[in-house]
Motif scaffolding. Structure first.
Motif, PDB file in Angstrom:
ATOM      1  N   ILE A  54     -16.393 -13.583 111.866  1.00 15.45           N
ATOM      2  CA  ILE A  54     -17.590 -14.365 111.577  1.00 15.45           C
ATOM      3  C   ILE A  54     -18.186 -13.964 110.222  1.00 15.45           C
ATOM      4  CG2 ILE A  54     -19.081 -12.781 112.876  1.00 15.45           C
ATOM      5  CD1 ILE A  54     -19.485 -16.628 112.374  1.00 15.45           C
ATOM      6  N   ASN A  55     -18.110 -12.670 109.891  1.00 15.58           N
ATOM      7  CA  ASN A  55     -18.615 -12.221 108.589  1.00 15.58           C
ATOM      8  C   ASN A  55     -17.824 -12.863 107.459  1.00 15.58           C
ATOM      9  OD1 ASN A  55     -19.961 -10.603 110.400  1.00 15.58           O
ATOM     10  ND2 ASN A  55     -19.674  -8.714 109.240  1.00 15.58           N
ATOM     11  N   ARG A  56     -16.518 -12.939 107.632  1.00 14.12           N
ATOM     12  CA  ARG A  56     -15.672 -13.548 106.607  1.00 14.12           C
ATOM     13  C   ARG A  56     -15.992 -15.030 106.444  1.00 14.12           C
ATOM     14  NH1 ARG A  56     -11.675 -16.747 106.151  1.00 14.12           N
ATOM     15  NH2 ARG A  56     -11.477 -17.014 108.405  1.00 14.12           N
ATOM     16  N   ILE A  57     -16.182 -15.696 107.559  1.00 20.21           N
ATOM     17  CA  ILE A  57     -16.480 -17.133 107.517  1.00 20.21           C
ATOM     18  C   ILE A  57     -17.813 -17.375 106.800  1.00 20.21           C
ATOM     19  CG2 ILE A  57     -17.018 -19.168 108.903  1.00 20.21           C
ATOM     20  CD1 ILE A  57     -15.125 -18.079 111.037  1.00 20.21           C
ATOM     21  N   ILE A  58     -18.823 -16.606 107.158  1.00 23.01           N
ATOM     22  CA  ILE A  58     -20.132 -16.764 106.511  1.00 23.01           C
ATOM     23  C   ILE A  58     -20.025 -16.485 105.017  1.00 23.01           C
ATOM     24  CG2 ILE A  58     -22.465 -15.795 106.359  1.00 23.01           C
ATOM     25  CD1 ILE A  58     -22.327 -15.381 109.417  1.00 23.01           C
ATOM     26  N   GLY A  59     -19.313 -15.435 104.662  1.00 20.83           N
ATOM     27  CA  GLY A  59     -19.153 -15.107 103.245  1.00 20.83           C
ATOM     28  C   GLY A  59     -18.441 -16.188 102.466  1.00 20.83           C
ATOM     29  N   SER A  60     -17.483 -16.878 103.108  1.00 25.35           N
ATOM     30  CA  SER A  60     -16.734 -17.932 102.428  1.00 25.35           C
ATOM     31  C   SER A  60     -17.552 -19.213 102.268  1.00 25.35           C
ATOM     32  CB  SER A  60     -15.441 -18.233 103.186  1.00 25.35           C
ATOM     33  OG  SER A  60     -15.710 -18.827 104.445  1.00 25.35           O
ATOM     34  N   ASP A  65     -27.851 -14.465 120.555  1.00 26.74           N
ATOM     35  CA  ASP A  65     -28.044 -13.027 120.366  1.00 26.74           C
ATOM     36  C   ASP A  65     -27.222 -12.529 119.175  1.00 26.74           C
ATOM     37  OD1 ASP A  65     -29.732 -12.980 122.509  1.00 26.74           O
ATOM     38  OD2 ASP A  65     -28.304 -12.066 123.909  1.00 26.74           O
ATOM     39  N   LYS A  66     -26.031 -13.082 119.010  1.00 26.12           N
ATOM     40  CA  LYS A  66     -25.197 -12.708 117.874  1.00 26.12           C
ATOM     41  C   LYS A  66     -25.862 -13.117 116.563  1.00 26.12           C
ATOM     42  CE  LYS A  66     -21.563 -11.220 115.700  1.00 26.12           C
ATOM     43  NZ  LYS A  66     -21.293  -9.757 115.594  1.00 26.12           N
ATOM     44  N   ILE A  67     -26.458 -14.299 116.550  1.00 21.94           N
ATOM     45  CA  ILE A  67     -27.167 -14.740 115.345  1.00 21.94           C
ATOM     46  C   ILE A  67     -28.312 -13.789 115.016  1.00 21.94           C
ATOM     47  CG2 ILE A  67     -28.663 -16.567 114.422  1.00 21.94           C
ATOM     48  CD1 ILE A  67     -26.879 -18.589 115.863  1.00 21.94           C
ATOM     49  N   LEU A  68     -29.046 -13.371 116.020  1.00 18.44           N
ATOM     50  CA  LEU A  68     -30.127 -12.401 115.798  1.00 18.44           C
ATOM     51  C   LEU A  68     -29.576 -11.108 115.209  1.00 18.44           C
ATOM     52  CD1 LEU A  68     -32.274 -12.848 119.048  1.00 18.44           C
ATOM     53  CD2 LEU A  68     -32.885 -13.542 116.719  1.00 18.44           C
ATOM     54  N   GLY A  69     -28.431 -10.671 115.707  1.00 16.09           N
ATOM     55  CA  GLY A  69     -27.809  -9.462 115.178  1.00 16.09           C
ATOM     56  C   GLY A  69     -27.359  -9.626 113.738  1.00 16.09           C
ATOM     57  N   LEU A  70     -26.821 -10.787 113.399  1.00 12.76           N
ATOM     58  CA  LEU A  70     -26.390 -11.055 112.022  1.00 12.76           C
ATOM     59  C   LEU A  70     -27.586 -11.085 111.080  1.00 12.76           C
ATOM     60  CD1 LEU A  70     -23.755 -13.838 112.780  1.00 12.76           C
ATOM     61  CD2 LEU A  70     -23.272 -11.502 112.006  1.00 12.76           C
ATOM     62  N   LYS A  71     -28.704 -11.601 111.558  1.00  4.40           N
ATOM     63  CA  LYS A  71     -29.933 -11.582 110.752  1.00  4.40           C
ATOM     64  C   LYS A  71     -30.381 -10.139 110.511  1.00  4.40           C
ATOM     65  CE  LYS A  71     -33.276 -14.223 112.140  1.00  4.40           C
ATOM     66  NZ  LYS A  71     -34.171 -14.933 113.092  1.00  4.40           N
ATOM     67  N   ALA A  72     -30.362  -9.331 111.557  1.00  5.01           N
ATOM     68  CA  ALA A  72     -30.803  -7.936 111.450  1.00  5.01           C
ATOM     69  C   ALA A  72     -29.918  -7.143 110.492  1.00  5.01           C
ATOM     70  CB  ALA A  72     -30.811  -7.289 112.834  1.00  5.01           C
ATOM     71  N   GLN A  73     -28.643  -7.507 110.400  1.00  3.43           N
ATOM     72  CA  GLN A  73     -27.710  -6.806 109.515  1.00  3.43           C
ATOM     73  C   GLN A  73     -27.738  -7.337 108.074  1.00  3.43           C
ATOM     74  OE1 GLN A  73     -23.670  -6.530 111.357  1.00  3.43           O
ATOM     75  NE2 GLN A  73     -24.707  -7.162 113.224  1.00  3.43           N
ATOM     76  N   GLY A  74     -28.526  -8.386 107.831  1.00  2.00           N
ATOM     77  CA  GLY A  74     -28.569  -8.972 106.497  1.00  2.00           C
ATOM     78  C   GLY A  74     -27.361  -9.839 106.192  1.00  2.00           C
ATOM     79  N   ILE A  75     -26.611 -10.218 107.200  1.00  2.00           N
ATOM     80  CA  ILE A  75     -25.449 -11.094 107.012  1.00  2.00           C
ATOM     81  C   ILE A  75     -25.895 -12.553 106.983  1.00  2.00           C
ATOM     82  CG2 ILE A  75     -23.267 -11.862 108.048  1.00  2.00           C
ATOM     83  CD1 ILE A  75     -23.027  -8.951 109.137  1.00  2.00           C
ATOM     84  N   ILE A  93     -23.719  -9.668 102.659  1.00  2.00           N
ATOM     85  CA  ILE A  93     -22.398 -10.294 102.728  1.00  2.00           C
ATOM     86  C   ILE A  93     -22.016 -10.973 101.419  1.00  2.00           C
ATOM     87  CG2 ILE A  93     -23.053 -12.581 103.587  1.00  2.00           C
ATOM     88  CD1 ILE A  93     -20.229 -10.492 105.057  1.00  2.00           C
ATOM     89  N   SER A  94     -23.032 -11.468 100.660  1.00  2.00           N
ATOM     90  CA  SER A  94     -22.739 -12.162  99.410  1.00  2.00           C
ATOM     91  C   SER A  94     -23.993 -12.295  98.568  1.00  2.00           C
ATOM     92  CB  SER A  94     -22.166 -13.553  99.691  1.00  2.00           C
ATOM     93  OG  SER A  94     -21.946 -14.268  98.499  1.00  2.00           O
ATOM     94  N   GLU A  95     -23.809 -12.218  97.236  1.00  2.00           N
ATOM     95  CA  GLU A  95     -24.921 -12.474  96.312  1.00  2.00           C
ATOM     96  C   GLU A  95     -24.999 -13.947  95.939  1.00  2.00           C
ATOM     97  OE1 GLU A  95     -24.591  -9.937  92.940  1.00  2.00           O
ATOM     98  OE2 GLU A  95     -24.905  -8.083  94.087  1.00  2.00           O
ATOM     99  N   THR A  96     -23.990 -14.718  96.290  1.00  2.00           N
ATOM    100  CA  THR A  96     -23.976 -16.151  95.999  1.00  2.00           C
ATOM    101  C   THR A  96     -24.965 -16.877  96.908  1.00  2.00           C
ATOM    102  OG1 THR A  96     -21.650 -16.057  95.358  1.00  2.00           O
ATOM    103  CG2 THR A  96     -22.536 -18.227  95.914  1.00  2.00           C
ATOM    104  N   LYS A  97     -25.710 -17.829  96.325  1.00  4.00           N
ATOM    105  CA  LYS A  97     -26.664 -18.618  97.097  1.00  4.00           C
ATOM    106  C   LYS A  97     -26.445 -20.105  96.824  1.00  4.00           C
ATOM    107  CE  LYS A  97     -28.804 -14.831  98.357  1.00  4.00           C
ATOM    108  NZ  LYS A  97     -28.537 -14.296  99.706  1.00  4.00           N
TER     109      LYS A  97
END
Length: 212
Positions: free
Chosen positions: A3-9, A32-42, A57-61
């Protein structure tokens, strides 16, 4: 993690909640996973149900114009933001300003401040362009002429009673070059006048430009 790779791409895109749920369909508790990804800054939330890739996960916006269109709809980028984009005004703009048919709103996000000003129909719908962004996505942006008209229409207390008033405001106050004003399509503005707020002020703008 996958999921981290997908979000980064997809860092140059907006990530609505429904899209994230489709990526997380293998999880028993995707919210719950989304909440965890938010907490991790992903994931970085823009508003409820809308995210972008987070700083860990990325500096690109995504482009701010794209974000502006989706934070509140219907809307289009206009006034100083569009005028600066077109190079009509020299000032750097520090917020992304848009027009909408809904109530005025503002959003303070990790990628900047976004403001929305209400305009009436049918005037709202005039002079809009579909702008292709570097990411090959598209955003709705006012034309040069519409952005200028919107600025006059939405500036509280501004009434242009004469050609001289119009010149002083556009050239002296807004610092728009005469050569740039001459390139504007006054015929388009004239077509909007019957349905435009502050039609007399906009009419003075047309007269001033045509006298340059």
């Amino acid at each position: 993690m996958e999921i981290n790779r997908i979000i980064g791409s997809h860092a140059d895109q907006l990530l609505p909640h429904q899209l994230l749920m489709s990526w997380l369909k293998g999880y028993k508790r995707p919210n719950d996973k989304i909440l965890g990804l938010k907490a991790q800054g992903i994931l970085e939330p823009l508003k409820k149900g809308l995210y972008i890739a987070g700083p860990s996960i990325s500096e690109t916006k995504p482009d701010t114009f794209l974000i502006a269109n989706h934070l509140l709809g219907p809307s289009y980028v206009s006034v100083e933001t569009a005028l600066s984009f077109y190079g009509l005004i020299p000032e750097r703009v520090y917020e992304t300003a848009s027009m909408t048919t809904k109530a005025p709103r503002s959003f303070k996000t990790a990628v900047g401040r976004f403001t929305y000003t209400r305009l009436p129909l049918p005037y709202y719908s005039f002079g809009l362009n579909m702008l292709q962004l570097p990411s090959n996505q598209y955003a709705i942006v006012a034309s040069r002429e519409k952005a200028l008209c919107d600025k006059i229409v939405t500036t509280s207390g501004l009434i242009l009673r004469s050609v001289r008033n119009a010149y002083d405001y556009l050239v002296d106050d807004m610092r728009i070059d005469e050569s740039a004003l001459k390139e504007l399509d006054t015929n388009a503005i004239q077509e909007w006048l019957p349905d435009a707020p502050k039609r007399d002020s906009l009419g003075m703008v047309v007269k001033m430009i045509e006298q340059l």
